[in-house]
Design a protein around this motif. Structure first.
Motif, PDB file in Angstrom:
ATOM      1  N   MET A   1       0.239 -29.609  16.051  1.00 33.80           N
ATOM      2  CA  MET A   1       1.009 -29.290  14.858  1.00 33.80           C
ATOM      3  C   MET A   1       1.743 -30.559  14.425  1.00 33.80           C
ATOM      4  SD  MET A   1       0.318 -26.056  14.529  1.00 33.80           S
ATOM      5  CE  MET A   1       1.529 -25.437  13.366  1.00 33.80           C
TER       6      MET A   1
ATOM      7  N   PRO B   1      -2.190 -22.978  19.471  1.00 35.62           N
ATOM      8  CA  PRO B   1      -1.356 -23.943  18.754  1.00 35.62           C
ATOM      9  C   PRO B   1      -0.065 -24.208  19.506  1.00 35.62           C
ATOM     10  CG  PRO B   1      -1.212 -21.791  17.723  1.00 35.62           C
ATOM     11  CD  PRO B   1      -2.279 -21.670  18.792  1.00 35.62           C
TER      12      PRO B   1
ATOM     13  N   ASP C   1       1.444 -37.369  17.117  1.00 37.70           N
ATOM     14  CA  ASP C   1       0.514 -36.280  16.835  1.00 37.70           C
ATOM     15  C   ASP C   1      -0.924 -36.745  17.004  1.00 37.70           C
ATOM     16  OD1 ASP C   1       2.544 -34.452  16.329  1.00 37.70           O
ATOM     17  OD2 ASP C   1       2.760 -35.127  14.264  1.00 37.70           O
TER      18      ASP C   1
ATOM     19  N   ASN D   1      -2.405 -34.678  11.028  1.00 40.47           N
ATOM     20  CA  ASN D   1      -1.042 -34.828  11.525  1.00 40.47           C
ATOM     21  C   ASN D   1      -0.752 -36.251  12.002  1.00 40.47           C
ATOM     22  OD1 ASN D   1      -0.724 -32.096  11.061  1.00 40.47           O
ATOM     23  ND2 ASN D   1      -1.316 -31.522  13.161  1.00 40.47           N
TER      24      ASN D   1
ATOM     25  N   ASP E   1       4.541 -32.169  14.202  1.00 41.39           N
ATOM     26  CA  ASP E   1       5.935 -32.072  14.646  1.00 41.39           C
ATOM     27  C   ASP E   1       6.523 -33.423  15.043  1.00 41.39           C
ATOM     28  OD1 ASP E   1       4.251 -32.368  16.779  1.00 41.39           O
ATOM     29  OD2 ASP E   1       5.383 -31.044  18.105  1.00 41.39           O
TER      30      ASP E   1
END
Length: 870
Positions: free
Chosen positions: A224, A133, A259, A265, A226
């Protein structure tokens, strides 16, 4: 790893583990275990079914993917093999490993693969992809997997990795323990920067010899959430026509998320947060939550009420989950475009205007309308049409492009005597048709009342021009015609007076009250004022209005020809040789009249003088030409005037005796005149004579100017001789010489007597009786003329004469023959005697004639010394 059982081939690939045909050792930290098992039959076909030996911890799907059902750590993993069984429909399982094919995976640290009834075909390294990850906050280095070869039982090995992220940029991300084979990551990974890494693992002995073939290690960076969604534009602009139905597409807004779009995501959802204004409802628009397309959901869009809507659009990832998803907003501006849903309406039912008669291109009235549509668009621009009250098309209504007003304009003259008022019906429409379902109201039609103002109009001649035909030669005071004008102002009591405006030949007269035209001279068709038998005169008719108006009329007189011009010979002169060959030449006649009052002509020689018919003969060649021939063979050089009688063919024929001038000269063999008599006989024309006279006059003027210039030059030369150079003029300059003094015996003389006259003592202080005889007496100074600094040569004579008169009247000037007494210098003077000046013997041989050239002042000396002995 490849195995073969009976007629089948089973291949097993393990993710996150190292698999070899001899031994498989893998290390898993806290990562979920994922395996992929693939079964390849030996061509028998059929459905393959997989079974897992530990279904509480692992699950295998029909596609061969093995999932870990819970997190695993190093302490929780036991050295218990995980058995995957694959069977097809024809291959049923047995209690113990007979015909079944299985793969055993042990713990990450100790793994042993035991296959029943298997035969090893080839040694090889196999490692599944490793998932890591991104943005991990764990301690670093963080172990990923342990790589081990079964050759390390017999000898020591060294492990290494190569590739981007290891020994290639970006370096330092992954390292491997050279002895234990533990592969670790050194820093957090960023999937948006690099989504996966491809490394190669190497195993060599202490001597650097390769003991295993390099294996590929694929490390996937797990995404992830983000990154927030980002709209391509912060402000989106769209348009939609007013009155659009629900479901009408407006525009599409787009947002992007860095993402992984294959995971939640990066899966975005859109929604409208707010609408401004909330009119007529708060939900006029909706948006497709997946595509971002905006459409209308309610009716009632009206640009005149709400011209623009502002929507706040929100995009959220995690499939729109408001709790876990990240979101962002943008603005959508939707302008409601105009359609022609508002017809133009007049501001008044009736408009009024007035216009003077006979005026064109005059604006009579301004028609104003209101239109709620957007200005300066086809739905707002108004077109005006006259639908009634103007059958002859005397008015038009163009549109003012700025104000959108209708300008009622006169395009054809209006006659007050025909119509005093006009009532027009005008309809206002737009450049484009009204929208469906919209109809023109009553206010789109208006009435325009126009009053015509009577003005004083000019009298009109009828017809104009007026043509009459007359024979030329009409005598003065003959009546020609009556040329009158009509006053169009029927409602005004006015009188008309006539005057002659243009009569080039001054032939006509018009009665000022009646317009009756008579002649005051003979009408001549051959006049230079007649063009193509037509004579034109212009007359003026003026009424008695205030201010008066006037009109002009043209009278055209077509003059019919009469036989009033006698013919004459043409050419009027010719030349021929003394012995002509041929001895004749052709002549014709010119007649100012037209046919039949002109040719054919009759030619004959006059009876006098008698030698004409004796020496000449004339023969008619045609109706217009004749030949004049010489009867005798020789005719002396000279000029001969031959009278020829020519008669025309008029109803009353006219005859005329014309003189043909014949120049006879001596000719050469070519028939050209060679003697001087030809030149004299030829004579000179009037123009040539005038030119010669002008040349003679100019020459005489030049000679006269030259003579005057020479005389003036002589006078100037004589005047210069009379002038004295200013430096030599004793009256203007005091010449000072060196004083040598007297002789030895004369040293006590009075020098005061030699001073200038102005410095002499006054008479009152000088004793009486001591004045010299030749001393100037004391009298008032004479007034001598003052000479200018630069006198004109012409004034020299006057100056000399005035000076002479002043000298003659000067009582102080001694006469020329007076005795001058000089002081005695004493005996024995070395200066000598001055008596030699009176002696004619001294210098007798010298030539004194040059004194004559010195001017009148030396003329006396020239007479004394330059003359002869007597």
């Amino acid at each position: 790893m490849s195995v073969c059982l009976s007629e089948c081939l089973l291949t097993v690939f393990l993710s996150l583990s190292l698999v070899t045909s001899a031994s498989i050792s893998c290390s898993v930290s806290s990562l979920p275990l994922s395996l992929t098992v693939k079964f390849v039959n030996c061509g028998q076909g059929g459905l393959v079914q997989f079974e897992c030996s530990n279904p509480s911890d692992f699950r295998i799907e029909a596609d061969g993917v093995v999932y870990a059902l819970r997190p695993f750590t190093v302490s929780t993993l036991r050295a218990v093999p995980l058995v995957i069984v694959a069977r097809d429909e024809t291959n049923q399982p047995e209690p113990t490993g007979t015909s079944n094919t299985s793969a055993h995976i042990l713990s990450p640290f100790h793994s042993l693969l035991s296959l029943s009834n298997l035969k090893r075909m080839k040694r090889d390294w196999v490692i599944p992809p490793i998932n890591v990850p991104e943005n991990s906050r764990g301690e670093f280095p963080q172990d990923l997997v342990r790589i081990r070869s079964d050759n390390d039982k017999n000898r020591s090995l060294r492990y290494s990795v190569t590739g981007p992220g290891a020994d290639q940029p970006p370096t330092g991300i992954f390292i491997i323990h050279p002895i234990s084979g533990e592969l670790s990551v050194m820093k957090p990974l960023d999937r948006e920067h690099i989504s996966n890494f491809h490394l190669r693992a190497h195993a060599v002995d202490l001597n650097g010899n390769q003991v295993e073939s390099p294996i590929d290690i694929v490390i996937n960076v797990i995404d992830m959430n983000d990154n927030r969604p980002e709209f391509i534009h912060q402000i989106w602009n769209g348009t939609i026509p007013e009155g659009s139905k629900p479901g009408t597409f407006v525009m599409t807004v787009t947002s992007v998320d860095k993402d992984d779009p294959k995971t939640a995501n990066g899966m975005l959802r859109y929604k409208i947060v707010s609408q401004n204004p909330e009119s007529p409802t708060s939900n006029m628009f909706t948006i497709n939550n997946k595509t971002g397309g905006i459409i209308t959901v309610a009716a009632g869009l009206d640009r005149e009420k709400v011209p623009q809507y502002t929507l706040i659009i929100q995009a959220t990832d995690m499939e729109g989950n408001p709790m876990y998803g990240l979101s962002n907003t943008a603005t959508a501006v939707i302008k409601v475009t105009d359609i022609n849903d508002n017809p133009p309406e007049f501001t008044a039912e009736t408009f009024f205007g007035e216009v003077p008669e006979n005026r064109v291109n005059v604006i009579v009235a301004n028609l104003t309308v209101t239109d709620k549509d957007q200005p300066n668009t086809p739905a707002w621009n108004t077109v005006y049409k006259i639908t009634g009250g103007d059958p002859t098309g005397r008015f038009s209504v163009p549109t003012d492009p700025t104000t959108n007003e209708g300008l009622v304009t006169v395009v054809k003259p209006i006659d007050y005597e025909i119509s005093r008022t006009y009532v027009l019906t005008v309809v206002a429409v737009n450049e484009v048709s009204l929208a469906r379902g919209i109809h023109s109201p009553r206010q789109s039609t208006a009435t325009v009342s126009i009053r015509v103002i009577d003005v004083n109009e000019s009298p009109n001649f009828e017809p104009n021009p007026k043509l009459i035909k007359l024979e030329e030669g009409m005598q003065p005071e003959s009546a020609l015609t009556t040329f009158t004008a009509q006053d169009p102002d029927r409602f005004m009591q006015q009188t008309i007076r006539y005057t002659r405006l243009s009569d080039p030949a001054n032939w006509l007269r018009i009665d000022p009250n009646t317009g009756h035209i008579t002649t005051i001279a003979v009408l001549d068709r051959e006049s230079p004022y007649v063009k193509d038998n037509m004579y034109s005169a212009t007359f003026l008719a003026s009424d008695s209005g205030i201010p008066p108006a006037s009109g002009t009329g043209t009278l055209q007189i077509f003059l019919l020809d009469i036989n009033d011009n006698a013919p004459h010979v043409y050419p009027q002169e010719t030349e021929m040789c003394e012995k002509p060959e041929p001895n004749g030449f052709n002549i014709t006649a010119l007649d100012g009249d037209l046919s039949p009052n002109a040719g054919p002509f009759a030619f004959e020689l006059a009876n006098r003088p008698s030698d004409i018919q004796r020496n000449w003969t004339i023969t008619r060649l045609s109706g217009d030409f004749a030949q004049l021939s010489l009867k005798i063979g020789f005719l002396e050089s000279g000029i001969y005037e031959i009278p020829i009688i020519i008669t025309d063919s008029g109803n009353l024929p006219m005859s005329n005796t014309s003189y043909l001038r014949v120049k006879v000269c001596q000719c050469d063999h070519n028939g050209d005149c060679t003697d001087q008599q030809h030149i004299v006989a030829a004579g000179l024309g009037t123009g040539a004579i005038i030119a010669i006279l002008l040349c003679i006059i100019i020459l005489l003027i030049l000679v006269l100017l030259f003579v005057v210039w020479m005389k003036r030059r002589d006078k100037e030369r004589q005047a210069k001789q009379l002038l004295i150079d200013p430096e030599d003029d004793v009256r203007d300059n005091i010449l000072k010489y060196d004083e040598e003094g007297g002789g030895e015996e004369d040293q006590d003389y009075d020098l005061s007597q030699l001073q200038q006259p102005d410095t002499i003592e006054p008479d009152a202080i000088k004793p009486v009786g001591i004045r010299r005889m030749d001393e100037r007496p004391l009298h008032p100074e004479p007034q001598y003329p003052i000479r200018s600094a630069a006198p004109h040569p012409g004034d020299i004579g006057d100056f000399i004469n005035e000076g002479l008169k002043a000298a003659d009247n000067d009582p102080t000037a001694p006469p020329y023959d007076s005795l001058l007494v000089f002081d005695y210098e004493g005996s024995g003077s070395t200066a000598g005697s001055l008596s030699s000046l009176n002696s004619s013997s001294s210098g007798g041989d010298q030539d004194y004639d040059y004194l004559n050239d010195w001017g009148p002042r030396f003329r006396k000396l020239a007479d004394m010394y330059g003359g002869s002995d007597d």
